[in-house]
Every structure is written in C-alpha cells, then in structure tokens.
Scaffold this motif. Structure first.
Motif, PDB file in Angstrom:
ATOM      1  N   UNK A 162      32.783 -26.849   7.936  1.00  0.00           N
ATOM      2  CA  UNK A 162      31.568 -26.329   8.577  1.00  0.00           C
ATOM      3  C   UNK A 162      30.332 -27.068   8.063  1.00  0.00           C
ATOM      4  N   UNK A 163      30.284 -27.275   6.750  1.00  0.00           N
ATOM      5  CA  UNK A 163      29.132 -27.962   6.144  1.00  0.00           C
ATOM      6  C   UNK A 163      29.009 -29.382   6.685  1.00  0.00           C
ATOM      7  N   UNK A 164      30.120 -30.072   6.835  1.00  0.00           N
ATOM      8  CA  UNK A 164      30.090 -31.438   7.360  1.00  0.00           C
ATOM      9  C   UNK A 164      29.604 -31.469   8.810  1.00  0.00           C
ATOM     10  N   UNK A 165      30.030 -30.478   9.598  1.00  0.00           N
ATOM     11  CA  UNK A 165      29.612 -30.416  11.000  1.00  0.00           C
ATOM     12  C   UNK A 165      28.113 -30.145  11.098  1.00  0.00           C
ATOM     13  N   UNK A 166      27.605 -29.260  10.249  1.00  0.00           N
ATOM     14  CA  UNK A 166      26.174 -28.948  10.282  1.00  0.00           C
ATOM     15  C   UNK A 166      25.363 -30.168   9.864  1.00  0.00           C
ATOM     16  N   UNK A 195      26.007 -18.788   7.005  1.00  0.00           N
ATOM     17  CA  UNK A 195      26.356 -20.095   6.434  1.00  0.00           C
ATOM     18  C   UNK A 195      25.727 -21.232   7.240  1.00  0.00           C
ATOM     19  N   UNK A 196      25.762 -21.099   8.562  1.00  0.00           N
ATOM     20  CA  UNK A 196      25.168 -22.123   9.423  1.00  0.00           C
ATOM     21  C   UNK A 196      23.678 -22.258   9.129  1.00  0.00           C
ATOM     22  N   UNK A 197      22.981 -21.121   9.051  1.00  0.00           N
ATOM     23  CA  UNK A 197      21.536 -21.156   8.774  1.00  0.00           C
ATOM     24  C   UNK A 197      21.249 -21.739   7.393  1.00  0.00           C
ATOM     25  N   UNK A 198      22.073 -21.408   6.393  1.00  0.00           N
ATOM     26  CA  UNK A 198      21.870 -21.935   5.044  1.00  0.00           C
ATOM     27  C   UNK A 198      22.037 -23.464   5.037  1.00  0.00           C
ATOM     28  N   UNK A 199      23.104 -23.945   5.670  1.00  0.00           N
ATOM     29  CA  UNK A 199      23.348 -25.387   5.684  1.00  0.00           C
ATOM     30  C   UNK A 199      22.292 -26.127   6.518  1.00  0.00           C
ATOM     31  N   UNK A 200      21.857 -25.515   7.607  1.00  0.00           N
ATOM     32  CA  UNK A 200      20.794 -26.119   8.415  1.00  0.00           C
ATOM     33  C   UNK A 200      19.549 -26.326   7.562  1.00  0.00           C
ATOM     34  N   UNK A 242      42.718 -21.690   0.371  1.00  0.00           N
ATOM     35  CA  UNK A 242      42.889 -22.929   1.114  1.00  0.00           C
ATOM     36  C   UNK A 242      41.827 -23.949   0.694  1.00  0.00           C
ATOM     37  N   UNK A 243      42.083 -25.200   1.030  1.00  0.00           N
ATOM     38  CA  UNK A 243      41.124 -26.261   0.729  1.00  0.00           C
ATOM     39  C   UNK A 243      39.813 -25.989   1.460  1.00  0.00           C
ATOM     40  N   UNK A 244      38.705 -26.106   0.722  1.00  0.00           N
ATOM     41  CA  UNK A 244      37.392 -25.936   1.337  1.00  0.00           C
ATOM     42  C   UNK A 244      36.863 -24.525   1.341  1.00  0.00           C
ATOM     43  N   UNK A 245      37.530 -23.596   0.646  1.00  0.00           N
ATOM     44  CA  UNK A 245      37.069 -22.200   0.652  1.00  0.00           C
ATOM     45  C   UNK A 245      36.026 -21.906  -0.420  1.00  0.00           C
ATOM     46  N   UNK A 246      35.744 -22.872  -1.286  1.00  0.00           N
ATOM     47  CA  UNK A 246      34.688 -22.672  -2.282  1.00  0.00           C
ATOM     48  C   UNK A 246      35.193 -22.327  -3.668  1.00  0.00           C
ATOM     49  N   UNK A 247      36.365 -22.838  -4.036  1.00  0.00           N
ATOM     50  CA  UNK A 247      36.937 -22.497  -5.347  1.00  0.00           C
ATOM     51  C   UNK A 247      36.071 -23.025  -6.494  1.00  0.00           C
ATOM     52  N   UNK A 248      35.572 -24.264  -6.365  1.00  0.00           N
ATOM     53  CA  UNK A 248      34.725 -24.800  -7.434  1.00  0.00           C
ATOM     54  C   UNK A 248      33.378 -24.079  -7.487  1.00  0.00           C
ATOM     55  N   UNK A 249      32.870 -23.659  -6.345  1.00  0.00           N
ATOM     56  CA  UNK A 249      31.611 -22.898  -6.319  1.00  0.00           C
ATOM     57  C   UNK A 249      31.763 -21.622  -7.133  1.00  0.00           C
ATOM     58  N   UNK A 279      38.293 -22.121  14.555  1.00  0.00           N
ATOM     59  CA  UNK A 279      39.206 -21.688  13.488  1.00  0.00           C
ATOM     60  C   UNK A 279      38.878 -22.255  12.105  1.00  0.00           C
ATOM     61  N   UNK A 280      38.181 -23.367  12.041  1.00  0.00           N
ATOM     62  CA  UNK A 280      37.750 -23.968  10.779  1.00  0.00           C
ATOM     63  C   UNK A 280      38.900 -24.126   9.776  1.00  0.00           C
ATOM     64  N   UNK A 281      39.848 -24.984  10.133  1.00  0.00           N
ATOM     65  CA  UNK A 281      40.979 -25.241   9.236  1.00  0.00           C
ATOM     66  C   UNK A 281      40.523 -25.851   7.911  1.00  0.00           C
ATOM     67  N   UNK A 282      39.401 -26.581   7.948  1.00  0.00           N
ATOM     68  CA  UNK A 282      38.842 -27.141   6.708  1.00  0.00           C
ATOM     69  C   UNK A 282      37.888 -26.194   6.011  1.00  0.00           C
TER      70      UNK A 282
END
Length: 455
Positions: free
Chosen positions: A363-367, A324-329, A172-179, A355-358
């Motif tokens: 999640x990164x944008x919210x953090x 992930x939350x701690x990393x982005x923080x 899905x979009x935002x799952x980290x394919x380019x990473x 549910x994090x549809x994005x």
C-alpha cells in the motif's frame, strides 16, 4: 665559550623543530628558522640577549641551574600556541657550557583534538536528538489502527515492553513487524540501541561473526582489531532478529545459549563476554511446522516465544485503509514537496477493496507512486489512471463476481451506509467536511448517521 660553525647552523636551520641554544649565562647564541616561524620572533631579536628577556617562563634557565634535562614538557608560549619542549644541558668534558632546547609545535594536533572533542559532544547531542526523533517517529502512538483487535495487540505490546521477556512477532510480509519491534524498544526505555539484523540476508558462513563479532586475525579478511557483533552492539538495548525462520540450524544452539545465560564468545576468541540484550524476533514462516520437520529447534522456539504477537494482514483491517492512505499521502507529499491531493470516493473504494497481498508495504509503495504521478501531472486530485492497472482490473473483477442483490431498498441502504462510512473515514470524522463531500446538508448527514448507527 660556546660557538657553532656554519655547517652546524645550516643543518639546524633545516630541522622541523624550533632549536634554541644558550650559553651557561643563558645568553642566546642560536635561534633557528623554525623557531622564528613558531614564536614569530626573528633571530636578530633573540641572539645576544638573555633568554628570559623575551621568554620569562623559558625552560633553559632551569636546565642550566639544575644541570638536568627536561623531556617532553608541555608549553603554551602564547594563546593558541602549544609546544612540547625537550631541553638538555651541554657539557664539554665535565664543564657545563650551555643548554639546548628543541620545541615541537603541536598546535595543529591540539586544535584537531579540541575539534574532535567538540565533534564528540556534538555527536552525542545529535544522537540524543535522533533518539528523541525516533521515539516520536516509531512509538506506538504513530501506529495507525482503529480496528478493535488491532488496538488490543498494541495494548498487549505496551504492557510487555517494559519487561525483559523475549517477544516473537509473526505475520505476513509487509504487516509491520519491524515497526512493532521498534515501538516495543522505545516503550521499554532501555538505554542501549535498537539493532536489527535480517537473518535471511546474511550468508550462513558469516552469520556467527555478524552476531557475535570476531577477534583480530580470526579469519582471512578480518580486521586486525577485530569487530563487535550485533549482540555487543545491542548491549542494554534490543536486538531484532528479523526472519528468524531463516536462521541456520547450526546457529540456533548458539543463539539459545545467549538467551539462557547472556554470554557470547567472539569468533576466534576464548573469552566470554556478558551482554544485557532483549531479543525481539519476527517471522512470516510457520515455525511450528518447521519444528515438526526438524528445521527449527523446539527449545529455541519456546525460549523466543515468551510473548507471541500475531499481526493481522491488511485485508483483515479494511477499516484502517483510509487512515493509512491519508498518512502515507501526507508523508510522501512532504518528501516530494507536493500539495495534498483530493482522493475521490471511487479511488478510495478501490483501495479499500483490494486484497493487498503485500500488505502495508505494498500500500505504501502504491501511495508513493500516486503522489509522484499527482506532482508530475500537476493534478489536484487522484485520478483512477494513477492506480496500477492490476488494481483496477482486480476491482472490476470483484464487481462482476459479486452476488447480485435484487432488493432495491437493501441495495440503496447498503450503498448509502458504506458511502457515508467511507466519507467519515476520509474526513477523519469531520461531519461538516463529510457532508460537503457527500453533497448533502449537514442535518441530513446527522439523520443518516443516527439511522445507520454509525456514530
């Protein structure tokens, strides 16, 4: 004898090159103003003297002796001074009467050339530094994930990275394919660059020139020298074809040809160019369904699908959310120069159960939003109000819709177990910090970890 009239002297004084004229005995009879500027020697000190008195390596005596011209000869009369000299013998009929030299100062050109060389060297060193930084930043080691299935995906990617096989990443979009694509490139140790291109962002009529480049004058607006395409830029490296499902059907046979024989032809050109490119493609679309409908070629699909990597959505990796939350923080606190705030359990629980549809991108944008609000409010912990209302309302709806359990002991055990698990996640396994967060003695925490088999 060799004489100059005032008009000729005036003309030569306004020439931008240094002019020196000597008679057949190498005695200087003219030294123009530009020569004074370049050599820092005034006219009175030169005229009437043998030219080698002031310039032992002067070219004019050789011209007189050999009776032949010297054209565009390099000369460095002093440190940091560079000239190009043209010197010719002067004749009156068949009689040699003297010689003239014209010196063009190229000191600034040499200085710029040296500066360019140093800049190229600095750029090369900078590229090496950036490559090293990228390897640290985008390597598999930097991908957050403790979920067993997710770790299996990482291990599979590491194994196939060093092969030349093409890779197709779905998710899905935002799952980290380019990473993952970047990590595969870094792990592969290929010498070339990682070149990404988003197939959905390029207009269909520009897609071919973007991928294969073009020759000069191939179309209106084309650069005169032409331009390399993404395949050439990715030579000996990796080309990442993001959103491959949006690749125009007309372009798909041309992509297939490159994958099969490694040859490209620029738009407007006839010469085939050999390229060594490893292709990693990604999509959030159902390519098999598109094949059945005729929107995607089967042969291209199976050529890309040498290795298939399917990335799970974030809602299937809930145990990874605290990490992930701690990393982005940490990342955004560095970006916005803010102290790392405390994340209360109730806030973390809401983030975990959303549910994090994005997916990770959302999640990164919210953090990032949370960190900005923490800084602006000079807060030391993340307040519920820092979360978007949609996430809070979603959490409340889930609680209301949750099936009621009346077994009090089971409710207490489940609550205790989940709270301890999340505390351990938040503190990254530090039992002393977890016990403090839970407000219980460390010995009690050890007992409950053993009771619920959480170690």
């Amino acid at each position: 004898m060799l004489f100059l009239n005032p008009t000729i002297e005036m003309i030569l004084d306004n020439v931008n090159d240094a002019i020196c004229i000597v008679n057949k005995n190498c005695i200087a009879i003219f030294w123009n103003k530009r020569a004074e500027e370049i050599y820092k020697v005034n006219r009175e000190s030169v005229v009437g003297r043998h030219i080698t008195d002031l310039f032992p390596t002067a070219l004019l005596p050789k011209v007189i002796k050999e009776k032949r011209p010297y054209v565009n000869v390099y000369n460095s009369p002093r440190e940091d001074s560079h000239n190009i000299i043209t010197a010719r013998p002067l004749y009156r009929g068949n009689e040699l009467i003297g010689a003239i030299s014209c010196d063009r100062d190229i000191s600034e050109l040499i200085r710029l050339t040296n500066l360019l060389d140093r800049t190229k060297l600095d750029l090369k060193l900078l590229e090496e530094e950036v490559t090293a930084l990228n390897e640290n930043r985008f390597s598999f080691d930097q991908i957050v994930g403790s979920d067993i299935k997710f770790k299996e995906i990482i291990n599979l990617c590491k194994k196939v990275s060093k092969s030349k096989m093409n890779v197709l990443i779905t998710g899905e979009s935002g799952t980290g394919k380019e990473v993952f694509a970047r990590a595969i490139h870094i792990e592969s140790k290929r010498k070339g660059h990682f070149i990404p291109i988003n197939c959905s962002a390029i207009p269909e009529d520009l897609m071919e020139s973007e991928l294969f480049g073009y020759e000069g004058g191939a179309f209106t607006g084309a650069l005169k020298k032409g331009r390399m395409g993404k395949f050439e830029l990715a030579h000996e490296g990796t080309l990442f074809l993001d959103e491959i499902g949006d690749m125009p059907l007309s372009m798909q046979p041309k992509i297939l040809r490159v994958l099969e024989d490694g040859m490209i032809t620029r738009v407007g050109g006839s010469k085939s160019i050999k390229v060594d490119v490893r292709v990693v493609a990604a999509t959030n679309k159902d390519l098999k369904g598109m094949m059945k409908k005729g929107f995607f070629r089967k042969d291209l699909y199976y050529r890309l699908n040498s290795i298939l990597i399917s990335l799970p959505p974030l809602r299937e990796r809930k145990d990874d959310i605290p990490d992930l939350v701690n990393r982005f923080i940490e990342q955004f606190c560095i970006t916005y120069r803010s102290n790392i705030p405390v994340i209360p359990p109730e806030v973390m629980n809401i983030l975990i159960n959303y549910d994090w549809e994005g997916n990770i991108r959302e999640l990164k944008n919210i953090i990032e939003r949370i960190v900005i609000l923490v800084k602006n409010n000079k807060a030391k912990k993340v307040d519920l109000n820092f979360l978007p209302r949609s996430i809070i309302e979603n959490s409340k709806a889930k609680v209301e819709n949750k099936e009621e359990i009346f077994d009090l002991n089971k409710i207490i055990d489940n609550t205790e177990k989940n709270t301890i698990r999340r505390a351990m996640k938040i503190t990254k396994g530090n039992k002393a910090k977890a016990a403090k967060l839970l407000n219980i003695p460390r010995s009690t925490l050890y007992f409950k970890l053993d009771k619920y088999k959480l170690e």
